[in-house]
Design a protein around this motif. Structure first.
Motif, PDB file in Angstrom:
ATOM      1  N   VAL A  39     -20.615 -43.031  34.727  1.00 31.66           N
ATOM      2  CA  VAL A  39     -19.360 -43.765  34.919  1.00 31.66           C
ATOM      3  C   VAL A  39     -19.071 -43.977  36.399  1.00 31.66           C
ATOM      4  O   VAL A  39     -18.221 -44.778  36.746  1.00 31.66           O
ATOM      5  N   PHE A  40     -19.754 -43.241  37.271  1.00 31.56           N
ATOM      6  CA  PHE A  40     -19.537 -43.443  38.704  1.00 31.56           C
ATOM      7  C   PHE A  40     -20.646 -44.268  39.353  1.00 31.56           C
ATOM      8  O   PHE A  40     -20.777 -44.312  40.569  1.00 31.56           O
ATOM      9  N   GLU A 361     -19.790 -50.704  32.322  1.00 32.62           N
ATOM     10  CA  GLU A 361     -18.669 -51.513  31.878  1.00 32.62           C
ATOM     11  C   GLU A 361     -19.184 -52.867  31.371  1.00 32.62           C
ATOM     12  O   GLU A 361     -18.985 -53.893  32.017  1.00 32.62           O
ATOM     13  N   THR A 649     -12.728 -36.436  43.726  1.00 34.45           N
ATOM     14  CA  THR A 649     -11.817 -36.150  42.614  1.00 34.45           C
ATOM     15  C   THR A 649     -11.545 -37.401  41.793  1.00 34.45           C
ATOM     16  O   THR A 649     -10.577 -37.464  41.049  1.00 34.45           O
ATOM     17  N   ASP A 651     -11.387 -40.156  39.055  1.00 33.01           N
ATOM     18  CA  ASP A 651     -11.325 -40.153  37.604  1.00 33.01           C
ATOM     19  C   ASP A 651     -11.804 -41.552  37.178  1.00 33.01           C
ATOM     20  O   ASP A 651     -11.365 -42.555  37.738  1.00 33.01           O
ATOM     21  N   PRO A 652     -12.738 -41.630  36.247  1.00 31.05           N
ATOM     22  CA  PRO A 652     -13.317 -42.958  35.929  1.00 31.05           C
ATOM     23  C   PRO A 652     -12.260 -43.956  35.459  1.00 31.05           C
ATOM     24  O   PRO A 652     -12.387 -45.162  35.704  1.00 31.05           O
ATOM     25  N   LEU A 653     -11.219 -43.461  34.809  1.00 29.51           N
ATOM     26  CA  LEU A 653     -10.188 -44.393  34.348  1.00 29.51           C
ATOM     27  C   LEU A 653      -9.329 -44.886  35.502  1.00 29.51           C
ATOM     28  O   LEU A 653      -8.850 -46.020  35.497  1.00 29.51           O
ATOM     29  N   GLN A 654      -9.159 -44.040  36.481  1.00 28.13           N
ATOM     30  CA  GLN A 654      -8.414 -44.444  37.670  1.00 28.13           C
ATOM     31  C   GLN A 654      -9.146 -45.596  38.370  1.00 28.13           C
ATOM     32  O   GLN A 654      -8.536 -46.575  38.806  1.00 28.13           O
ATOM     33  N   ARG A 656     -11.172 -47.699  36.925  1.00 28.11           N
ATOM     34  CA  ARG A 656     -11.027 -48.873  36.054  1.00 28.11           C
ATOM     35  C   ARG A 656      -9.645 -49.513  36.222  1.00 28.11           C
ATOM     36  O   ARG A 656      -9.521 -50.728  36.268  1.00 28.11           O
ATOM     37  N   MET A 657      -8.628 -48.687  36.294  1.00 27.84           N
ATOM     38  CA  MET A 657      -7.275 -49.233  36.429  1.00 27.84           C
ATOM     39  C   MET A 657      -7.109 -50.008  37.729  1.00 27.84           C
ATOM     40  O   MET A 657      -6.531 -51.095  37.751  1.00 27.84           O
ATOM     41  N   ASP A 660      -8.946 -53.210  37.470  1.00 22.60           N
ATOM     42  CA  ASP A 660      -8.211 -54.189  36.666  1.00 22.60           C
ATOM     43  C   ASP A 660      -7.146 -54.886  37.513  1.00 22.60           C
ATOM     44  O   ASP A 660      -6.920 -56.092  37.393  1.00 22.60           O
TER      45      ASP A 660
ATOM     46  N   PHE B  26     -11.882 -33.561  35.653  1.00 23.78           N
ATOM     47  CA  PHE B  26     -11.693 -34.965  36.022  1.00 23.78           C
ATOM     48  C   PHE B  26     -10.246 -35.299  36.317  1.00 23.78           C
ATOM     49  O   PHE B  26      -9.937 -36.327  36.881  1.00 23.78           O
ATOM     50  N   VAL B  28      -6.672 -35.878  37.606  1.00 24.24           N
ATOM     51  CA  VAL B  28      -6.080 -36.016  38.918  1.00 24.24           C
ATOM     52  C   VAL B  28      -4.672 -35.434  38.807  1.00 24.24           C
ATOM     53  O   VAL B  28      -3.913 -35.838  37.933  1.00 24.24           O
ATOM     54  N   VAL B  39      -9.151 -37.156  30.636  1.00 27.09           N
ATOM     55  CA  VAL B  39      -9.431 -38.518  30.194  1.00 27.09           C
ATOM     56  C   VAL B  39      -9.603 -38.580  28.681  1.00 27.09           C
ATOM     57  O   VAL B  39      -9.581 -39.647  28.106  1.00 27.09           O
ATOM     58  N   VAL B 360      -2.833 -40.348  31.725  1.00 27.57           N
ATOM     59  CA  VAL B 360      -4.240 -40.739  31.809  1.00 27.57           C
ATOM     60  C   VAL B 360      -4.396 -42.232  32.065  1.00 27.57           C
ATOM     61  O   VAL B 360      -5.184 -42.664  32.882  1.00 27.57           O
ATOM     62  N   ASP B 363      -1.387 -47.451  33.263  1.00 36.64           N
ATOM     63  CA  ASP B 363      -1.300 -48.916  33.233  1.00 36.64           C
ATOM     64  C   ASP B 363      -1.369 -49.470  31.804  1.00 36.64           C
ATOM     65  O   ASP B 363      -1.582 -50.665  31.613  1.00 36.64           O
ATOM     66  N   ASP B 651     -17.722 -41.489  26.125  1.00 36.65           N
ATOM     67  CA  ASP B 651     -17.617 -41.825  27.533  1.00 36.65           C
ATOM     68  C   ASP B 651     -16.205 -42.407  27.696  1.00 36.65           C
ATOM     69  O   ASP B 651     -15.786 -43.254  26.909  1.00 36.65           O
ATOM     70  N   PRO B 652     -15.448 -41.952  28.680  1.00 33.64           N
ATOM     71  CA  PRO B 652     -14.050 -42.406  28.780  1.00 33.64           C
ATOM     72  C   PRO B 652     -13.927 -43.925  28.929  1.00 33.64           C
ATOM     73  O   PRO B 652     -12.958 -44.525  28.454  1.00 33.64           O
ATOM     74  N   LEU B 653     -14.891 -44.533  29.576  1.00 39.58           N
ATOM     75  CA  LEU B 653     -14.814 -45.986  29.740  1.00 39.58           C
ATOM     76  C   LEU B 653     -15.113 -46.714  28.436  1.00 39.58           C
ATOM     77  O   LEU B 653     -14.560 -47.787  28.170  1.00 39.58           O
ATOM     78  N   ARG B 656     -11.922 -46.764  26.644  1.00 40.58           N
ATOM     79  CA  ARG B 656     -11.041 -47.768  27.237  1.00 40.58           C
ATOM     80  C   ARG B 656     -11.458 -49.181  26.815  1.00 40.58           C
ATOM     81  O   ARG B 656     -10.634 -50.024  26.501  1.00 40.58           O
ATOM     82  N   MET B 657     -12.760 -49.421  26.814  1.00 41.46           N
ATOM     83  CA  MET B 657     -13.245 -50.761  26.454  1.00 41.46           C
ATOM     84  C   MET B 657     -12.886 -51.102  25.013  1.00 41.46           C
ATOM     85  O   MET B 657     -12.438 -52.205  24.708  1.00 41.46           O
TER      86      MET B 657
END
Lengths: 743, 743
Positions: A39-40, A361, A649, A651-654, A656-657, A660, B26, B28, B39, B360, B363, B651-653, B656-657
């Motif tokens: 994810v990174f 993604e 630190t 976060d994969p969703l951070q 993504r946000m 976006d 993960f 934050v 996540v 988490v 947004d 996978d967190p993404l 999200r997807m």
């Protein structure tokens, strides 16, 4: 081959790759051929360098030779053969993509009749044909002939055989026809000879018809295309200049997209307008001719000498007409006959779409496209772009198939059909998938003509793409130079002073000249167009001289436009680097704060040029000033926030946000109700603008219309409405950039 | 208190919570007050149970007492006082939210004049006033009086003092006026007495004016609201029924949103229409009256006896007029005078917005709202909803402030202003933040009137919200029952046979009756409205009897509507559970395949009712059938895919997807160019539909218009266009649900 290594950008890639490996247990296996993903996953500079190195000028040259070896007019058999060629390349087991398809649309095209060729003649008082313009261009090198060369014509001009006295109408603008009227010239029933430039093709006939003109001729003046030169010895094949018989073809339709299916994809079952009800077609027969023929017509005209600005380089005084001069080649009352036999036809036109699935993604798309169809052989337009596209997809496809690389986001390569008739393939595609594309597309990269000339990079785009183009251009060597980057070369030709960065190359803005138009204007997707182009100190040509003629061939490119194909390679590298950065960077390399400079400059232009007028009508720019300031603050804060994130630190969703927010900024400028009369144009910053003030188009256009109306008019109400639409868009853009839990 | 525990849903929450803790590195840190987040944070069933238990009926009752103790007409001082009350609650250190704001809009409202009260009188032939209708309702229990009770009026009806013979026009539909005309009744200059129901309020005056009617009276017939009963002893305060003096107020504006700023937020600087140019206001003076007064007018009419369907429960034969009967209370040529002195005023109206930041995915917004403004005390409408809103925000706020809980996604609570005048606060909000809301909103939950009556749950919404409402309703005990769930009770009152599930409660569709309208129709956000309502076997009342009258008070609710507030609590739990499931579930509980049933039923209705007609015009439903099938396949596959995901390799993404696909499905049905004449309505499945065929609205409406036109008409072209718009939307929806790297 050297690639200038200037490591830049936001991210320490090595550190992140390490992290990616540690966190690799998140990865979902994507198939045996894929490297393990994280994810990174971030841009890999080694991969980028490999791609830059592998983009091969000679392969681009070979692509171009193949692509342009036959004429490939939209929907012709050769056009369909190229569809198969693309499919084959993109499905190649060793160098292809994950998948490739060629969906078809059924679109309305326009062709001249084979049985009844279009004809322009001078007819004497007794009806005798005294002179006939050429019906096809001269075959000067053996490359310009053959049955598949479509004779010159004005696509979508209606059939008809008007005949009348000839007048010269300069560029065929409304102002030009008013000038003729002011000279006491009666235009009803005349044939107007006009030259290319100054206005859209179709506009010439629309303007003419308003004044009763019966038919229109259009030619390319050597003053506009050849820096004045016109003799056989000065032109192709002796130079890159347009030879006397060369004729620019083109679409004369005023809008874009399939004319019968506005806002709907042209699928077989789709609702279609009655062709008779379509607006935007030229209302009267129109035919383009070469300057060799134009010279005979124009240099024989009688009447007042045309204004200085109307004169060209045909070697005579241009007169206005009507009719021919005494002692010229024709009796004075000879007329010109324009016989047009064009036909509208519903034809199948294919797009070819090739996809590399994103590893992390896959629902974020980076689109890269060019059209495939040409007017004749189309070596420059569009095959120079397609040759680059195929080389780029080969290099990436090879890495993909080897299992060395898979992008973070999905990459979609597109070969659009029927662009020359009005961006039809790309527009239908955006109409078919508008929701999905709006939700998921990171950016659209267009490389149509990749090399107009070999002096410098030229890029057009919206502000968020500036930074990624700059990053790419800084890391690639300029062709023909040992130590100059493309960026350093570029800044010598096009530059501006940026409040934030000082002197930088200047990015052009996007009109509707190629397939980026539906992406930016209809869908609000950040878009760009990349090419190599002229040294403007050496030529003032309106465009490369053989544009849309039979002389735009492989030999022409190989000999005159880009011998060695270094500029093609430079474009492949620049566009390829931009593509990889957009598809692979952890954080999208879209600098949203760069929109601030643009808004500020539009605002300043409004303040300097419109504020006094607006205040006279009690309209304040105050709310607009506030909105621009809010945007600037929000954009700066967001960019700052991203740059300060602690990479360890994350976060994969951070991520993504934040991405976006960056991706969707462009969408916030879209308002489908802003300009209901401007088909497809919904972007409140880039809709067409009339007038000379470089400011917000809605405001500028509404002010022009209101200027001479009374204070309580509808037109002044529209100025107020446009100002509000703009303020709401900018406030909404700022809101999108602010921390996501703030409302 | 028992909470029916039926563990359901997609996700094994305990397993995921464990994973969440392992992967906690993960997270934050979101501030000292927040629990550590992951996540993979998922719905916590213990938290859900805690919330269900803590929602307190007596606190809802106290909220309602406070909210409804004074009239709080939009923009009145008491309305503003409630804004402060909400801000205070939502900023409370022990039970408040993360933040709360009260932005204002400047909107056009309409009020009666204090100095010149509206007046309806019978005027004798000599000009003497023979009878005057009440100007205010009777104060029957001490709760209905006071200076802040706005007298009955028709908001946005223009001022004027028409006088003429009275006619009875039933419900004031176009058909009703045609019936009068067919009877040879001359309508020009008359006053038309109409009853509520059958059509929108404003439509009665619009229809009347077309026939030359000079003024309109509107009353509530006891047949329509009181199951026929009308005497003082049968009505409030002796029952929940409407007393004779009660008058329904309401907005007579035909559209929604601030009338002066369509599509623009009503900020002070926004462009405003000239009020004289606004369309949708009643064209002639209009005034509502009680049935006590209506009886005196109606039972004295002369003329033909009205059709059976026009008769009501006032205890006399309803005649058509014009004018009064011989030997009645008034001389036969007496006229009725309608004096209306309403004024349009620009007023500040506030929304109150309270936010809980998501831990988490901040947004992603789950919106929960209700309006705040009432016509008088508004205990049922809207305070029963606001009382629930405040209790829900208290319980969640307390958990938040204690640090026990923070939702995965952001929750936005909204108290909308000026809904009664036409959903103004909510509409302006959607106009101001349209981009951001469209991009980020998961769903909108509306709880306006929370309890109409205490028999059963009633829910309206688009298909994706069905499953989450069902899940919630299955886990909560029905009020007054020991072992029946809300779901089991519900299915006894409203049900349908679902092809996929068998017998299920039936969800109503969303019109434009409350603040969900701009969210679903303008922005395409999945929306719902939740309430408790009637046992239809016991009453046929059009709506609860004191709707929009001075009798809608706390005492009325406490004694008649929901003694003990068990139904209020049931709604709080249902809506609260839905809110938590939407905000906290790892996978959004929006079942996209449930749209398939809806599309299939619309398709079948089209096939059964329109196909023959369409085939006569060579229009095939084939492409629509194909599109519905594609949708069904894609939706089923996606739901299947989500259910098969291995939770231990998520996978967190990827989550999200998938959630983006679920969230954005509703958006794909939006086409701002589909219905240019229907303001705000862009949803191709839920736009207003005329006619009786329950099918796709664009197709149904276009067919109705085309039905009696010739084959080549514009109307038939529009049928084809609508069919294409629909097919493209459904194909686009299917494309959005397919695997994301497929184009």
């Amino acid at each position: 081959m050297q690639w200038v290594k200037v490591l830049g950008g936001l991210v320490g890639a090595a550190a992140l790759l390490g992290l990616g490996i540690i966190l690799g247990h998140f990865a979902v296996p994507k198939g045996a051929d894929a490297p393990s993903s994280s994810v990174f996953q971030d841009l890999d500079l080694e991969i980028l360098e490999t791609v830059m190195k592998q983009l091969d000028a000679s392969k681009i040259r070979e692509n171009l030779r193949e692509l342009s070896k036959e004429p490939h007019l939209a929907s012709s058999p050769r056009d369909e053969a190229l569809v198969q060629l693309l499919l084959q390349r993109w499905r190649d087991p060793a160098s292809g993509l994950d998948s490739a398809e060629a969906p078809k649309y059924e679109v309305l095209l326009s062709f001249p009749s084979r049985e009844q060729p279009n004809r322009v003649t001078v007819v004497g008082p007794t009806g005798t044909v005294l002179f006939a313009c050429r019906q096809s261009e001269q075959d000067l090198t053996g490359e310009q002939g053959g049955p598949d060369v479509v004779p010159p014509y004005a696509a979508y001009a209606p059939p008809g055989t008007p005949q009348g006295l000839l007048v010269y109408a300069n560029r065929g603008t409304e102002e030009d026809f008013m000038t003729l009227r002011a000279q006491g010239i009666r235009l009803e029933g005349t044939i107007a000879l006009t030259r290319y430039g100054g206005t859209g093709r179709g506009a010439k006939a629309i303007n003419a018809a308003k004044h009763g003109v019966a038919g229109v001729l259009v030619y390319t003046d050597p003053a506009d295309i050849n820096d004045g030169q016109s003799s056989a010895s000065e032109t192709f094949p002796n130079s890159w200049r347009l030879p006397p018989s060369g004729v620019e073809r083109g679409s004369y339709y005023e809008y874009f997209g399939d004319p019968l299916t506005p806002y709907l994809p042209a699928n077989p079952s789709s609702f279609r307008l009655d062709p008779a009800a379509v607006s935007g077609f030229p209302p009267i027969p129109t035919q383009p001719i070469g300057f060799e023929d134009a010279k005979i017509l124009l240099c024989n005209l009688q009447g007042t000498v045309a204004p200085a600005a109307w004169q060209g380089a045909l070697g005579c005084d241009y007169r206005l007409g009507p009719g021919f001069r005494l002692n010229g080649d024709f009796p004075t009352d000879s007329q010109v006959n324009v016989s047009v036999h064009n036909r509208l036809e519903l034809r199948n036109s294919s797009n070819v779409l090739g996809i590399i699935r994103g590893a992390v993604e896959p629902d974020r798309y980076v689109l890269y496209g060019n059209h495939r169809d040409s007017w004749v052989h189309g070596a420059v337009d569009p095959s120079s772009g397609t040759a680059v596209l195929l080389e780029l997809s080969r290099v990436l496809g090879t890495l993909l198939k080897k299992g060395t690389w898979r992008p973070r986001r999905s990459i979609v390569f597109a070969s659009w059909g029927a662009e020359e008739f009005g961006l039809i393939g790309s527009t239908e595609f955006t109409e078919e998938f508008f929701s999905k594309l709006q939700e998921r597309t990171v950016a659209y990269i267009n490389v149509d003509i990749s090399v107009f000339a070999n002096a410098t990079l030229r890029a057009q785009g919206t502000p968020p793409v500036q930074s990624v183009i700059f990053s790419a251009a800084k890391q690639i060597r300029a062709p023909g130079s040992e130590d100059l980057s493309i960026y350093d070369n570029w800044i010598r030709y096009f530059n501006r002073s940026s409040p934030a960065y000082g002197l930088v190359p200047s990015l052009g803005s996007l009109g509707a000249g190629s397939d980026y138009a539906p992406f930016i204007h209809f869908l609000g997707i950040s878009s760009m167009d990349i090419a190599y182009t002229y040294d403007r100190s050496k030529t003032s040509a309106r465009i490369y001289p053989t544009y849309h003629t039979a002389f735009d061939t492989f030999g022409y490119v190989d000999k005159f436009v880009d011998p060695g194909f270094g500029s093609h390679q430079a474009v492949a590298r620049t566009a390829g680097s931009v593509l990889l950065r957009l598809s692979d960077s952890l954080f999208l390399p879209l600098n949203v704060s760069d929109y601030g400079e643009n808004l500020r400059s539009f605002l300043q232009a409004a303040q300097q040029n419109l504020e006094v007028l607006l205040e006279q009508h009690s309209i304040s720019l105050g709310p607009l000033v506030t909105a621009v300031e809010k945007f600037e603050r929000a954009a700066t804060a967001l960019v700052q926030h991203v740059s300060e994130l602690r990479k360890d630190t994350l976060d994969p969703l951070q991520v993504r946000m934040l991405n976006d927010q960056l991706m969707l900024l462009e969408r916030t400028f879209l308002n489908p109700r802003a300009f209901p009369e401007e088909r497809y144009y919904s972007h409140v910053l880039w809709a067409p603008r009339t007038g000379s003030v470089a400011t917000f188009p809605g405001l500028a256009n509404a002010c022009s219309r209101a200027m001479n109306t009374s204070p309580g008019s509808e037109a002044w109400a529209e100025v107020r409405r446009q100002l509000s639409i703009l303020v709401v868009a900018l406030e909404g853009a700022a809101a999108t950039l602010r921390p996501v839990a703030d409302l």
